[in-house]
Scaffold this motif. Structure first.
Motif, PDB file in Angstrom:
ATOM      1  N   PRO A 121      19.826   2.917  -5.814  1.00 17.42           N
ATOM      2  CA  PRO A 121      19.979   1.517  -6.217  1.00 17.42           C
ATOM      3  C   PRO A 121      18.640   0.774  -6.289  1.00 17.42           C
ATOM      4  O   PRO A 121      17.670   1.147  -5.619  1.00 17.42           O
ATOM      5  N   GLU A 122      18.622  -0.270  -7.095  1.00 20.50           N
ATOM      6  CA  GLU A 122      17.407  -1.070  -7.281  1.00 20.50           C
ATOM      7  C   GLU A 122      16.873  -1.634  -5.972  1.00 20.50           C
ATOM      8  O   GLU A 122      15.666  -1.716  -5.787  1.00 20.50           O
ATOM      9  N   ALA A 123      17.741  -2.026  -5.065  1.00 16.79           N
ATOM     10  CA  ALA A 123      17.289  -2.607  -3.790  1.00 16.79           C
ATOM     11  C   ALA A 123      16.455  -1.597  -3.002  1.00 16.79           C
ATOM     12  O   ALA A 123      15.442  -1.960  -2.399  1.00 16.79           O
ATOM     13  N   VAL A 124      16.849  -0.339  -3.017  1.00 18.58           N
ATOM     14  CA  VAL A 124      16.106   0.707  -2.306  1.00 18.58           C
ATOM     15  C   VAL A 124      14.776   0.963  -3.003  1.00 18.58           C
ATOM     16  O   VAL A 124      13.739   1.117  -2.351  1.00 18.58           O
ATOM     17  N   VAL A 125      14.799   0.983  -4.337  1.00 18.03           N
ATOM     18  CA  VAL A 125      13.562   1.181  -5.105  1.00 18.03           C
ATOM     19  C   VAL A 125      12.606   0.023  -4.850  1.00 18.03           C
ATOM     20  O   VAL A 125      11.406   0.224  -4.656  1.00 18.03           O
ATOM     21  N   SER A 126      13.125  -1.201  -4.805  1.00 17.72           N
ATOM     22  CA  SER A 126      12.289  -2.370  -4.554  1.00 17.72           C
ATOM     23  C   SER A 126      11.597  -2.274  -3.195  1.00 17.72           C
ATOM     24  O   SER A 126      10.396  -2.536  -3.071  1.00 17.72           O
ATOM     25  N   THR A 127      12.339  -1.884  -2.179  1.00 15.50           N
ATOM     26  CA  THR A 127      11.760  -1.724  -0.839  1.00 15.50           C
ATOM     27  C   THR A 127      10.688  -0.632  -0.849  1.00 15.50           C
ATOM     28  O   THR A 127       9.623  -0.787  -0.252  1.00 15.50           O
ATOM     29  N   SER A 128      10.957   0.458  -1.542  1.00 14.48           N
ATOM     30  CA  SER A 128       9.996   1.564  -1.629  1.00 14.48           C
ATOM     31  C   SER A 128       8.731   1.146  -2.373  1.00 14.48           C
ATOM     32  O   SER A 128       7.628   1.520  -1.972  1.00 14.48           O
ATOM     33  N   LEU A 129       8.874   0.368  -3.435  1.00 13.85           N
ATOM     34  CA  LEU A 129       7.706  -0.141  -4.165  1.00 13.85           C
ATOM     35  C   LEU A 129       6.868  -1.047  -3.278  1.00 13.85           C
ATOM     36  O   LEU A 129       5.638  -1.050  -3.355  1.00 13.85           O
ATOM     37  N   GLY A 130       7.538  -1.815  -2.418  1.00 12.77           N
ATOM     38  CA  GLY A 130       6.840  -2.727  -1.514  1.00 12.77           C
ATOM     39  C   GLY A 130       5.951  -2.010  -0.512  1.00 12.77           C
ATOM     40  O   GLY A 130       5.035  -2.597   0.053  1.00 12.77           O
ATOM     41  N   ARG A 131       6.179  -0.735  -0.315  1.00 15.65           N
ATOM     42  CA  ARG A 131       5.365   0.050   0.614  1.00 15.65           C
ATOM     43  C   ARG A 131       4.130   0.658  -0.039  1.00 15.65           C
ATOM     44  O   ARG A 131       3.314   1.270   0.651  1.00 15.65           O
ATOM     45  N   LEU A 132       4.008   0.494  -1.336  1.00 14.90           N
ATOM     46  CA  LEU A 132       2.856   1.057  -2.047  1.00 14.90           C
ATOM     47  C   LEU A 132       1.763   0.001  -2.159  1.00 14.90           C
ATOM     48  O   LEU A 132       1.976  -1.059  -2.756  1.00 14.90           O
ATOM     49  N   ASP A 133       0.595   0.298  -1.602  1.00 19.17           N
ATOM     50  CA  ASP A 133      -0.513  -0.659  -1.584  1.00 19.17           C
ATOM     51  C   ASP A 133      -1.058  -0.984  -2.967  1.00 19.17           C
ATOM     52  O   ASP A 133      -1.618  -2.054  -3.169  1.00 19.17           O
ATOM     53  N   HIS A 134      -0.909  -0.076  -3.904  1.00 19.22           N
ATOM     54  CA  HIS A 134      -1.482  -0.269  -5.238  1.00 19.22           C
ATOM     55  C   HIS A 134      -0.520  -0.959  -6.209  1.00 19.22           C
ATOM     56  O   HIS A 134      -0.804  -1.070  -7.392  1.00 19.22           O
ATOM     57  N   ILE A 135       0.602  -1.464  -5.697  1.00 23.06           N
ATOM     58  CA  ILE A 135       1.592  -2.164  -6.524  1.00 23.06           C
ATOM     59  C   ILE A 135       1.661  -3.627  -6.083  1.00 23.06           C
ATOM     60  O   ILE A 135       1.786  -3.915  -4.893  1.00 23.06           O
ATOM     61  N   THR A 136       1.570  -4.521  -7.057  1.00 22.10           N
ATOM     62  CA  THR A 136       1.766  -5.945  -6.770  1.00 22.10           C
ATOM     63  C   THR A 136       2.912  -6.455  -7.640  1.00 22.10           C
ATOM     64  O   THR A 136       3.211  -5.890  -8.698  1.00 22.10           O
ATOM     65  N   LYS A 137       3.531  -7.506  -7.183  1.00 23.14           N
ATOM     66  CA  LYS A 137       4.647  -8.089  -7.924  1.00 23.14           C
ATOM     67  C   LYS A 137       4.371  -9.559  -8.178  1.00 23.14           C
ATOM     68  O   LYS A 137       4.013 -10.300  -7.270  1.00 23.14           O
ATOM     69  N   GLU A 138       4.521  -9.944  -9.436  1.00 23.85           N
ATOM     70  CA  GLU A 138       4.404 -11.348  -9.809  1.00 23.85           C
ATOM     71  C   GLU A 138       5.600 -11.683 -10.669  1.00 23.85           C
ATOM     72  O   GLU A 138       5.788 -11.078 -11.735  1.00 23.85           O
ATOM     73  N   ARG A 139       6.401 -12.594 -10.176  1.00 20.06           N
ATOM     74  CA  ARG A 139       7.698 -12.908 -10.762  1.00 20.06           C
ATOM     75  C   ARG A 139       8.535 -11.636 -10.784  1.00 20.06           C
ATOM     76  O   ARG A 139       8.786 -11.060  -9.753  1.00 20.06           O
ATOM     77  N   ASP A 140       8.950 -11.177 -11.934  1.00 16.39           N
ATOM     78  CA  ASP A 140       9.796  -9.978 -11.989  1.00 16.39           C
ATOM     79  C   ASP A 140       9.045  -8.744 -12.498  1.00 16.39           C
ATOM     80  O   ASP A 140       9.667  -7.728 -12.814  1.00 16.39           O
TER      81      ASP A 140
END
Length: 127
Positions: free
Chosen positions: A64-83
Motif C-alpha cells: 500500500p501507498e502508506a507503507v511506501v510513503s513511510t519507506s521513502l521517508g527513511r531515504l536520506d536522498h529523497i525529499t518531498k515538496e507538496r505531493d
C-alpha cells in the motif's frame, strides 16, 4: 506472459525473504527495493502513486501507498515538496544487491518451474 509474472513474483518474494533474514525492519527492506526502482527507471521526480505502482508492477507486490510513503521517508536522498518526491542529484544511480539477488532468484525460480513442468509432462505420458 503470465508464467513470467509468476516467476518474477516468486523471485521477488525470495529476495524479500533473504533481505528480511539479514534485517528485521520491513520499511528498510522496502526502501532497498525503492532504491532499485529509482535507479533502474532513472527517476528524479515522482508521485507516491507513481512509485508505488512501479514498485508493485516491477516486483509483483501489492504494497500500500502508506507503507511506501513511510519507506521513502527513511531515504536520506529523497525529499518531498507538496505531493512530489525528488531524488538528490548526488544519489548514486547504480544497481544494488536487490537487482543481483532478483536475477539469481529469477533463474532459480525458472529452473524449478521448468523442472516441475518437465516432470508433469513425463508423468502424463506414462498415464
Amino acid at each position: 506472459m503470465e508464467r513470467l509474472k509468476q516467476i518474477t513474483s516468486l523471485a521477488s518474494l525470495a529476495v524479500f525473504r533473504e533481505l528480511y533474514n539479514s534485517q528485521t525492519d520491513i520499511y528498510a527492506i522496502i526502501s532497498r527495493f525503492l532504491n532499485e526502482i529509482i535507479s533502474t527507471n532513472g527517476k528524479y521526480n515522482f508521485t507516491l502513486t507513481e512509485i508505488t505502482n512501479l514498485l508493485n508492477d516491477s516486483f509483483g507486490f501489492t504494497i500500500p501507498e502508506a507503507v511506501v510513503s513511510t519507506s521513502l521517508g527513511r531515504l536520506d536522498h529523497i525529499t518531498k515538496e507538496r505531493d512530489i518526491f525528488s531524488v538528490d542529484k548526488e544519489f548514486e544511480r547504480t544497481s544494488n544487491d536487490v537487482s543481483s539477488l532478483k536475477d539469481m532468484s529469477l533463474q532459480k525460480s525458472s529452473d524449478i518451474v521448468d523442472g516441475l513442468i518437465n516432470y508433469i509432462e513425463k508423468k502424463k505420458t506414462y498415464v
